[in-house]
Design an enzyme around this catalytic site. Structure first.
Site, PDB file in Angstrom:
ATOM      1  N   ARG A  28       0.858  -0.967   0.176  1.00 54.88           N
ATOM      2  CA  ARG A  28      -0.291   0.331   0.104  1.00 54.88           C
ATOM      3  C   ARG A  28       0.875   1.050  -0.252  1.00 54.88           C
ATOM      4  O   ARG A  28       0.387   2.071   0.756  1.00 54.88           O
ATOM      5  CB  ARG A  28      -0.746  -0.213   1.488  1.00 54.88           C
ATOM      6  CG  ARG A  28      -1.909  -1.393   0.899  1.00 54.88           C
ATOM      7  CD  ARG A  28      -3.343  -0.478   2.259  1.00 54.88           C
ATOM      8  NE  ARG A  28      -3.893  -1.636   2.282  1.00 54.88           N
ATOM      9  CZ  ARG A  28      -3.742  -2.062   3.660  1.00 54.88           C
ATOM     10  NH1 ARG A  28      -3.782  -2.045   4.610  1.00 54.88           N
ATOM     11  NH2 ARG A  28      -4.896  -3.785   3.563  1.00 54.88           N
ATOM     12  N   ARG A  32      -3.915   6.627   1.184  1.00 56.02           N
ATOM     13  CA  ARG A  32      -3.924   7.624   2.363  1.00 56.02           C
ATOM     14  C   ARG A  32      -3.397   7.745   2.603  1.00 56.02           C
ATOM     15  O   ARG A  32      -3.316   9.099   2.913  1.00 56.02           O
ATOM     16  CB  ARG A  32      -5.164   7.572   3.150  1.00 56.02           C
ATOM     17  CG  ARG A  32      -6.573   6.524   1.401  1.00 56.02           C
ATOM     18  CD  ARG A  32      -6.844   6.440   2.758  1.00 56.02           C
ATOM     19  NE  ARG A  32      -7.194   5.129   3.177  1.00 56.02           N
ATOM     20  CZ  ARG A  32      -7.993   4.661   4.819  1.00 56.02           C
ATOM     21  NH1 ARG A  32      -9.413   5.230   4.637  1.00 56.02           N
ATOM     22  NH2 ARG A  32      -7.551   3.114   4.689  1.00 56.02           N
ATOM     23  N   ARG A  41      -7.154  11.259  -5.164  1.00 51.21           N
ATOM     24  CA  ARG A  41      -8.409  10.988  -5.380  1.00 51.21           C
ATOM     25  C   ARG A  41     -10.060  11.617  -5.077  1.00 51.21           C
ATOM     26  O   ARG A  41     -10.772  11.551  -5.875  1.00 51.21           O
ATOM     27  CB  ARG A  41      -8.497   9.825  -3.532  1.00 51.21           C
ATOM     28  CG  ARG A  41      -9.157   9.190  -3.373  1.00 51.21           C
ATOM     29  CD  ARG A  41      -9.426   7.573  -2.536  1.00 51.21           C
ATOM     30  NE  ARG A  41     -11.257   7.548  -1.847  1.00 51.21           N
ATOM     31  CZ  ARG A  41     -11.441   6.834  -0.687  1.00 51.21           C
ATOM     32  NH1 ARG A  41      -9.903   5.538  -0.886  1.00 51.21           N
ATOM     33  NH2 ARG A  41     -12.100   5.813  -0.903  1.00 51.21           N
ATOM     34  N   ASP A  78      -7.568  -2.838  -7.034  1.00 51.39           N
ATOM     35  CA  ASP A  78      -7.477  -2.821  -5.847  1.00 51.39           C
ATOM     36  C   ASP A  78      -7.343  -5.048  -6.019  1.00 51.39           C
ATOM     37  O   ASP A  78      -7.804  -5.436  -7.076  1.00 51.39           O
ATOM     38  CB  ASP A  78      -9.745  -3.364  -5.972  1.00 51.39           C
ATOM     39  CG  ASP A  78      -9.760  -3.031  -4.252  1.00 51.39           C
ATOM     40  OD1 ASP A  78      -9.379  -2.693  -3.821  1.00 51.39           O
ATOM     41  OD2 ASP A  78     -10.838  -4.331  -4.720  1.00 51.39           O
ATOM     42  N   TYR A 155     -14.666 -12.380  -0.004  1.00 50.38           N
ATOM     43  CA  TYR A 155     -15.221 -11.338   0.040  1.00 50.38           C
ATOM     44  C   TYR A 155     -17.110 -11.578  -0.828  1.00 50.38           C
ATOM     45  O   TYR A 155     -18.048 -11.125  -0.419  1.00 50.38           O
ATOM     46  CB  TYR A 155     -14.688  -9.850  -0.866  1.00 50.38           C
ATOM     47  CG  TYR A 155     -13.990  -9.361   0.035  1.00 50.38           C
ATOM     48  CD1 TYR A 155     -14.144  -8.831   1.231  1.00 50.38           C
ATOM     49  CD2 TYR A 155     -13.144 -10.095   0.243  1.00 50.38           C
ATOM     50  CE1 TYR A 155     -13.342  -8.351   1.772  1.00 50.38           C
ATOM     51  CE2 TYR A 155     -11.548  -9.014   0.918  1.00 50.38           C
ATOM     52  CZ  TYR A 155     -11.797  -8.304   2.114  1.00 50.38           C
ATOM     53  OH  TYR A 155     -10.576  -7.696   2.823  1.00 50.38           O
TER      54      TYR A 155
END
Length: 356
Positions: A28, A32, A41, A78, A155
Protein backbone atom coordinates in the site's frame (compact mmCIF):
# COMPACT_ATOMS: atom_id res chain seq x y z
CA UNK A 1 8.93 -3.63 -23.72
CA UNK A 2 12.67 -3.21 -24.03
CA UNK A 3 13.50 -0.48 -21.48
CA UNK A 4 16.63 -1.32 -19.49
CA UNK A 5 16.19 -1.45 -15.72
CA UNK A 6 18.26 1.11 -13.88
CA UNK A 7 17.62 -0.60 -10.54
CA UNK A 8 17.15 -4.36 -10.59
CA UNK A 9 18.01 -5.25 -6.97
CA UNK A 10 14.39 -6.23 -6.24
CA UNK A 11 14.36 -8.79 -9.07
CA UNK A 12 17.86 -9.98 -8.15
CA UNK A 13 16.73 -10.56 -4.57
CA UNK A 14 13.72 -12.56 -5.78
CA UNK A 15 16.17 -14.75 -7.72
CA UNK A 16 18.25 -15.09 -4.50
CA UNK A 17 21.21 -13.39 -6.17
CA UNK A 18 23.61 -11.05 -4.33
CA UNK A 19 22.59 -7.39 -4.12
CA UNK A 20 24.48 -4.29 -3.01
CA UNK A 21 21.87 -3.72 -0.29
CA UNK A 22 18.47 -5.03 0.74
CA UNK A 23 15.70 -3.89 -1.61
CA UNK A 24 12.55 -2.41 -0.11
CA UNK A 25 9.04 -1.61 -1.19
CA UNK A 26 5.96 -1.19 1.01
CA UNK A 27 2.56 -2.78 0.69
CA UNK A 28 0.00 0.00 0.00
CA UNK A 29 2.89 2.38 -0.67
CA UNK A 30 0.49 4.42 -2.85
CA UNK A 31 -2.18 5.20 -0.29
CA UNK A 32 -3.99 7.54 2.04
CA UNK A 33 -0.94 8.38 4.18
CA UNK A 34 0.30 10.49 1.24
CA UNK A 35 -1.33 13.93 0.86
CA UNK A 36 -0.75 13.83 -2.91
CA UNK A 37 -2.65 10.53 -3.10
CA UNK A 38 -5.58 12.06 -1.21
CA UNK A 39 -5.59 15.01 -3.61
CA UNK A 40 -5.66 12.73 -6.67
CA UNK A 41 -8.41 10.60 -5.17
CA UNK A 42 -10.46 13.72 -4.56
CA UNK A 43 -10.08 14.69 -8.21
CA UNK A 44 -11.11 11.17 -9.22
CA UNK A 45 -14.30 11.45 -7.14
CA UNK A 46 -14.13 8.01 -5.52
CA UNK A 47 -11.86 5.06 -4.95
CA UNK A 48 -13.31 3.22 -7.94
CA UNK A 49 -13.01 6.36 -10.05
CA UNK A 50 -9.33 6.39 -9.13
CA UNK A 51 -8.69 2.68 -9.66
CA UNK A 52 -10.55 2.43 -12.98
CA UNK A 53 -8.87 5.42 -14.61
CA UNK A 54 -5.45 4.41 -16.02
CA UNK A 55 -4.09 7.96 -15.87
CA UNK A 56 -5.03 8.40 -12.22
CA UNK A 57 -3.81 4.89 -11.37
CA UNK A 58 -0.48 5.68 -13.01
CA UNK A 59 -0.22 9.00 -11.19
CA UNK A 60 -0.69 7.51 -7.73
CA UNK A 61 1.53 4.49 -8.50
CA UNK A 62 4.43 6.85 -9.22
CA UNK A 63 3.83 9.24 -6.30
CA UNK A 64 5.74 7.29 -3.62
CA UNK A 65 8.69 6.87 -5.98
CA UNK A 66 9.02 10.64 -6.14
CA UNK A 67 9.35 10.80 -2.35
CA UNK A 68 11.29 7.65 -1.45
CA UNK A 69 14.09 5.57 -2.97
CA UNK A 70 11.92 2.48 -3.28
CA UNK A 71 13.14 -0.50 -5.28
CA UNK A 72 9.82 -1.46 -6.91
CA UNK A 73 6.54 0.05 -7.98
CA UNK A 74 3.27 -1.83 -7.55
CA UNK A 75 0.26 -1.33 -9.77
CA UNK A 76 -2.40 0.78 -8.07
CA UNK A 77 -5.56 -1.28 -8.18
CA UNK A 78 -7.70 -3.38 -5.85
CA UNK A 79 -7.80 -7.10 -5.12
CA UNK A 80 -11.53 -7.17 -5.90
CA UNK A 81 -11.34 -6.18 -9.57
CA UNK A 82 -12.10 -9.75 -10.70
CA UNK A 83 -15.37 -10.21 -8.77
CA UNK A 84 -16.36 -6.68 -9.81
CA UNK A 85 -15.81 -7.67 -13.45
CA UNK A 86 -18.00 -10.72 -12.80
CA UNK A 87 -20.93 -8.35 -12.23
CA UNK A 88 -21.30 -8.56 -8.45
CA UNK A 89 -21.76 -4.82 -7.98
CA UNK A 90 -18.70 -3.71 -6.01
CA UNK A 91 -18.87 -0.48 -4.05
CA UNK A 92 -16.89 1.11 -1.25
CA UNK A 93 -19.02 2.65 1.50
CA UNK A 94 -17.25 5.43 3.38
CA UNK A 95 -15.54 3.98 6.42
CA UNK A 96 -17.01 0.51 5.85
CA UNK A 97 -14.82 -1.08 3.20
CA UNK A 98 -15.91 -3.09 0.14
CA UNK A 99 -19.45 -4.31 -0.37
CA UNK A 100 -21.07 -6.44 -3.08
CA UNK A 101 -24.65 -5.81 -4.13
CA UNK A 102 -25.00 -9.42 -5.36
CA UNK A 103 -23.09 -11.84 -3.13
CA UNK A 104 -22.53 -15.40 -4.32
CA UNK A 105 -24.32 -17.89 -2.06
CA UNK A 106 -26.03 -20.59 -4.13
CA UNK A 107 -25.22 -23.13 -6.85
CA UNK A 108 -27.14 -20.94 -9.29
CA UNK A 109 -25.05 -17.91 -8.32
CA UNK A 110 -21.81 -19.81 -8.87
CA UNK A 111 -22.97 -21.35 -12.15
CA UNK A 112 -23.38 -17.83 -13.57
CA UNK A 113 -19.75 -16.90 -12.96
CA UNK A 114 -17.28 -16.94 -15.81
CA UNK A 115 -13.67 -15.85 -16.34
CA UNK A 116 -13.85 -12.10 -17.13
CA UNK A 117 -12.70 -10.71 -20.47
CA UNK A 118 -9.27 -9.20 -19.91
CA UNK A 119 -9.72 -6.98 -22.98
CA UNK A 120 -13.24 -6.05 -21.92
CA UNK A 121 -14.26 -5.54 -18.30
CA UNK A 122 -10.66 -5.51 -17.08
CA UNK A 123 -9.01 -3.61 -19.90
CA UNK A 124 -8.57 -0.56 -17.64
CA UNK A 125 -6.16 -2.58 -15.48
CA UNK A 126 -4.02 -3.60 -18.46
CA UNK A 127 -4.08 -0.04 -19.79
CA UNK A 128 -2.82 1.14 -16.40
CA UNK A 129 -0.01 -1.45 -16.41
CA UNK A 130 1.08 -0.37 -19.89
CA UNK A 131 1.00 3.32 -18.96
CA UNK A 132 2.86 2.86 -15.65
CA UNK A 133 5.51 0.72 -17.27
CA UNK A 134 6.04 3.38 -19.95
CA UNK A 135 6.20 6.22 -17.42
CA UNK A 136 8.67 4.36 -15.20
CA UNK A 137 11.27 4.44 -18.01
CA UNK A 138 13.08 1.50 -16.42
CA UNK A 139 13.49 3.27 -13.07
CA UNK A 140 12.40 0.25 -11.01
CA UNK A 141 10.45 -2.96 -11.76
CA UNK A 142 6.65 -2.95 -11.79
CA UNK A 143 4.71 -5.48 -9.71
CA UNK A 144 1.32 -6.71 -10.90
CA UNK A 145 -0.99 -8.48 -8.47
CA UNK A 146 -4.25 -10.20 -7.67
CA UNK A 147 -6.14 -11.44 -4.66
CA UNK A 148 -6.00 -15.20 -4.11
CA UNK A 149 -9.05 -17.33 -4.97
CA UNK A 150 -9.72 -17.95 -1.28
CA UNK A 151 -9.56 -14.25 -0.40
CA UNK A 152 -11.74 -13.23 -3.35
CA UNK A 153 -14.27 -15.90 -2.42
CA UNK A 154 -14.36 -14.62 1.17
CA UNK A 155 -15.68 -11.24 0.02
CA UNK A 156 -17.88 -12.64 -2.76
CA UNK A 157 -19.74 -15.05 -0.47
CA UNK A 158 -19.90 -12.81 2.59
CA UNK A 159 -20.83 -9.76 0.51
CA UNK A 160 -18.58 -7.48 2.57
CA UNK A 161 -15.66 -7.57 4.96
CA UNK A 162 -15.85 -9.77 8.04
CA UNK A 163 -13.80 -10.85 11.03
CA UNK A 164 -14.13 -14.56 10.26
CA UNK A 165 -15.90 -14.94 6.86
CA UNK A 166 -17.99 -17.71 8.41
CA UNK A 167 -20.42 -17.81 5.45
CA UNK A 168 -17.76 -19.16 3.11
CA UNK A 169 -16.29 -21.45 5.76
CA UNK A 170 -19.75 -22.91 6.29
CA UNK A 171 -20.05 -23.52 2.54
CA UNK A 172 -16.73 -25.36 2.65
CA UNK A 173 -18.02 -27.62 5.41
CA UNK A 174 -21.56 -28.17 4.14
CA UNK A 175 -21.10 -27.96 0.36
CA UNK A 176 -17.41 -28.54 -0.39
CA UNK A 177 -18.04 -29.35 -4.07
CA UNK A 178 -19.76 -26.00 -4.50
CA UNK A 179 -16.89 -24.19 -2.76
CA UNK A 180 -14.39 -25.96 -5.02
CA UNK A 181 -16.41 -24.98 -8.10
CA UNK A 182 -16.23 -21.33 -7.04
CA UNK A 183 -12.54 -21.49 -6.20
CA UNK A 184 -11.66 -23.23 -9.47
CA UNK A 185 -13.43 -20.53 -11.49
CA UNK A 186 -11.56 -17.91 -9.49
CA UNK A 187 -8.20 -19.67 -9.97
CA UNK A 188 -8.74 -19.71 -13.73
CA UNK A 189 -9.67 -16.02 -13.57
CA UNK A 190 -6.67 -15.01 -11.46
CA UNK A 191 -4.29 -16.91 -13.74
CA UNK A 192 -5.72 -15.20 -16.83
CA UNK A 193 -5.61 -11.83 -15.05
CA UNK A 194 -1.96 -12.17 -14.04
CA UNK A 195 -0.95 -13.46 -17.47
CA UNK A 196 -2.62 -10.40 -19.01
CA UNK A 197 -0.72 -8.13 -16.61
CA UNK A 198 2.52 -9.87 -17.59
CA UNK A 199 1.72 -9.33 -21.26
CA UNK A 200 0.99 -5.66 -20.54
CA UNK A 201 4.39 -5.13 -18.91
CA UNK A 202 4.40 -6.27 -15.27
CA UNK A 203 7.84 -7.56 -14.26
CA UNK A 204 6.86 -9.49 -11.12
CA UNK A 205 3.53 -10.87 -9.93
CA UNK A 206 2.11 -11.10 -6.43
CA UNK A 207 -0.85 -13.04 -5.03
CA UNK A 208 -2.41 -11.64 -1.85
CA UNK A 209 -3.96 -14.41 0.22
CA UNK A 210 -5.10 -11.96 2.86
CA UNK A 211 -7.47 -14.33 4.64
CA UNK A 212 -5.59 -17.61 4.28
CA UNK A 213 -4.69 -17.47 7.97
CA UNK A 214 -8.35 -17.98 8.90
CA UNK A 215 -8.08 -21.62 7.83
CA UNK A 216 -6.81 -24.57 9.82
CA UNK A 217 -3.97 -26.71 8.45
CA UNK A 218 -5.98 -29.17 6.32
CA UNK A 219 -8.54 -26.60 5.06
CA UNK A 220 -5.69 -24.22 4.14
CA UNK A 221 -4.14 -26.85 1.89
CA UNK A 222 -7.52 -27.81 0.40
CA UNK A 223 -9.16 -24.43 -0.12
CA UNK A 224 -6.28 -21.95 -0.41
CA UNK A 225 -2.90 -23.48 -1.23
CA UNK A 226 -4.34 -25.87 -3.82
CA UNK A 227 -5.63 -22.98 -5.90
CA UNK A 228 -2.55 -20.82 -5.55
CA UNK A 229 -0.55 -23.81 -6.80
CA UNK A 230 -2.96 -24.10 -9.75
CA UNK A 231 -2.33 -20.44 -10.61
CA UNK A 232 1.46 -20.73 -10.36
CA UNK A 233 1.38 -23.78 -12.64
CA UNK A 234 -0.72 -21.87 -15.18
CA UNK A 235 1.72 -18.94 -15.11
CA UNK A 236 4.68 -21.26 -15.62
CA UNK A 237 2.94 -22.85 -18.60
CA UNK A 238 2.34 -19.53 -20.37
CA UNK A 239 5.09 -17.95 -22.46
CA UNK A 240 4.04 -14.42 -21.44
CA UNK A 241 4.38 -15.06 -17.71
CA UNK A 242 6.72 -17.98 -17.14
CA UNK A 243 9.85 -15.86 -16.66
CA UNK A 244 8.27 -13.54 -14.10
CA UNK A 245 8.90 -14.17 -10.39
CA UNK A 246 5.75 -14.86 -8.38
CA UNK A 247 5.39 -13.78 -4.74
CA UNK A 248 2.77 -15.41 -2.50
CA UNK A 249 1.68 -13.61 0.64
CA UNK A 250 -0.65 -15.51 2.93
CA UNK A 251 -1.25 -13.40 6.03
CA UNK A 252 -1.36 -15.34 9.27
CA UNK A 253 -0.27 -18.58 7.60
CA UNK A 254 3.37 -18.74 8.63
CA UNK A 255 3.00 -22.35 9.70
CA UNK A 256 2.42 -23.24 6.03
CA UNK A 257 5.61 -21.67 4.61
CA UNK A 258 7.28 -25.02 3.91
CA UNK A 259 4.28 -26.23 1.89
CA UNK A 260 4.00 -22.92 0.07
CA UNK A 261 7.68 -23.01 -0.87
CA UNK A 262 7.10 -26.22 -2.82
CA UNK A 263 4.60 -24.92 -5.40
CA UNK A 264 7.02 -23.11 -7.70
CA UNK A 265 6.84 -19.48 -6.55
CA UNK A 266 9.95 -17.30 -6.32
CA UNK A 267 9.23 -15.72 -2.93
CA UNK A 268 6.95 -15.82 0.07
CA UNK A 269 5.70 -12.84 2.03
CA UNK A 270 5.97 -13.15 5.80
CA UNK A 271 3.86 -11.18 8.25
CA UNK A 272 5.24 -9.70 11.48
CA UNK A 273 4.19 -12.62 13.73
CA UNK A 274 7.11 -14.82 12.64
CA UNK A 275 10.85 -14.39 13.04
CA UNK A 276 12.58 -14.32 9.65
CA UNK A 277 15.25 -16.71 10.87
CA UNK A 278 12.51 -19.27 11.52
CA UNK A 279 11.02 -18.54 8.12
CA UNK A 280 14.41 -19.08 6.46
CA UNK A 281 14.72 -22.47 8.14
CA UNK A 282 11.18 -23.41 7.10
CA UNK A 283 11.73 -22.73 3.41
CA UNK A 284 15.22 -24.30 3.36
CA UNK A 285 16.61 -21.98 0.69
CA UNK A 286 13.94 -22.85 -1.87
CA UNK A 287 12.50 -19.32 -2.16
CA UNK A 288 13.25 -15.70 -1.29
CA UNK A 289 11.43 -14.06 1.60
CA UNK A 290 9.66 -10.71 1.75
CA UNK A 291 8.85 -8.84 4.95
CA UNK A 292 8.25 -8.38 7.76
CA UNK A 293 8.15 -5.20 9.92
CA UNK A 294 5.00 -4.73 11.99
CA UNK A 295 3.08 -1.89 10.24
CA UNK A 296 2.30 -0.34 13.63
CA UNK A 297 6.02 0.42 14.08
CA UNK A 298 5.62 3.11 11.42
CA UNK A 299 3.67 5.18 13.95
CA UNK A 300 6.58 5.15 16.41
CA UNK A 301 9.36 7.69 16.56
CA UNK A 302 12.17 7.55 13.96
CA UNK A 303 14.74 5.93 16.27
CA UNK A 304 12.33 3.07 17.02
CA UNK A 305 11.72 2.63 13.29
CA UNK A 306 15.46 2.43 12.67
CA UNK A 307 15.97 -0.02 15.53
CA UNK A 308 13.13 -2.30 14.44
CA UNK A 309 14.24 -2.19 10.79
CA UNK A 310 17.71 -3.31 11.85
CA UNK A 311 16.17 -6.11 13.92
CA UNK A 312 14.31 -7.42 10.86
CA UNK A 313 17.46 -7.26 8.75
CA UNK A 314 19.46 -9.01 11.48
CA UNK A 315 16.81 -11.72 11.74
CA UNK A 316 17.30 -12.57 8.07
CA UNK A 317 21.06 -12.19 8.23
CA UNK A 318 23.62 -11.50 5.54
CA UNK A 319 22.13 -13.91 3.02
CA UNK A 320 20.77 -13.30 -0.49
CA UNK A 321 17.05 -13.51 -1.12
CA UNK A 322 15.47 -10.89 1.16
CA UNK A 323 13.10 -8.12 0.10
CA UNK A 324 12.26 -5.78 2.98
CA UNK A 325 8.60 -4.93 3.41
CA UNK A 326 6.02 -4.43 6.09
CA UNK A 327 4.20 -7.48 7.41
CA UNK A 328 1.01 -5.99 5.93
CA UNK A 329 -0.07 -2.71 4.37
CA UNK A 330 0.95 0.73 5.59
CA UNK A 331 -1.86 2.47 7.48
CA UNK A 332 -3.36 5.89 6.63
CA UNK A 333 -2.21 7.75 9.75
CA UNK A 334 1.52 7.15 9.14
CA UNK A 335 3.71 10.23 8.71
CA UNK A 336 5.31 10.05 5.22
CA UNK A 337 8.61 11.18 6.73
CA UNK A 338 8.66 7.93 8.69
CA UNK A 339 8.63 5.99 5.43
CA UNK A 340 11.71 7.89 4.30
CA UNK A 341 13.39 7.02 7.59
CA UNK A 342 12.59 3.34 7.00
CA UNK A 343 13.77 3.25 3.38
CA UNK A 344 17.01 5.04 4.18
CA UNK A 345 17.72 2.80 7.17
CA UNK A 346 17.09 -0.41 5.23
CA UNK A 347 19.40 0.64 2.44
CA UNK A 348 22.09 1.97 4.79
CA UNK A 349 22.09 -0.94 7.23
CA UNK A 350 21.77 -3.42 4.36
CA UNK A 351 25.06 -2.09 2.97
CA UNK A 352 26.66 -2.40 6.40
CA UNK A 353 25.63 -6.05 6.64
CA UNK A 354 27.19 -6.83 3.27
CA UNK A 355 30.46 -5.16 4.29
CA UNK A 356 30.95 -7.39 7.30
Amino acid sequence: MTDVLKNDRFLRALRREPTDTTPIWVMRQAGRYLPEYRATRERAGSFMGLAQNPEYACEVTLQPLERFELDAAILFSDILTIPDAMGLGLSFAHGEGPQFARPVRTAADIAKLAVPDMDGELRYVMDAVRLIRRELHGRVPLIGFSGSPWTLACYMVEGAGSRDFATLKTMCWNEPKLAHQLLDTLAQSVAAYLIAQAAAGAQALMIFDTWGGLLGPAPFREFSLRYMAQIVAALKADTRARELPVILFSKGAGQHLADMADIGCAALGVDWTMHLADARRAVAGKVALQGNLDPAVMRANPEVIRREARAVLDSYGNHPGHVFNLGHGITPEVNPEHVKVLVDEVHGYGRELRAR
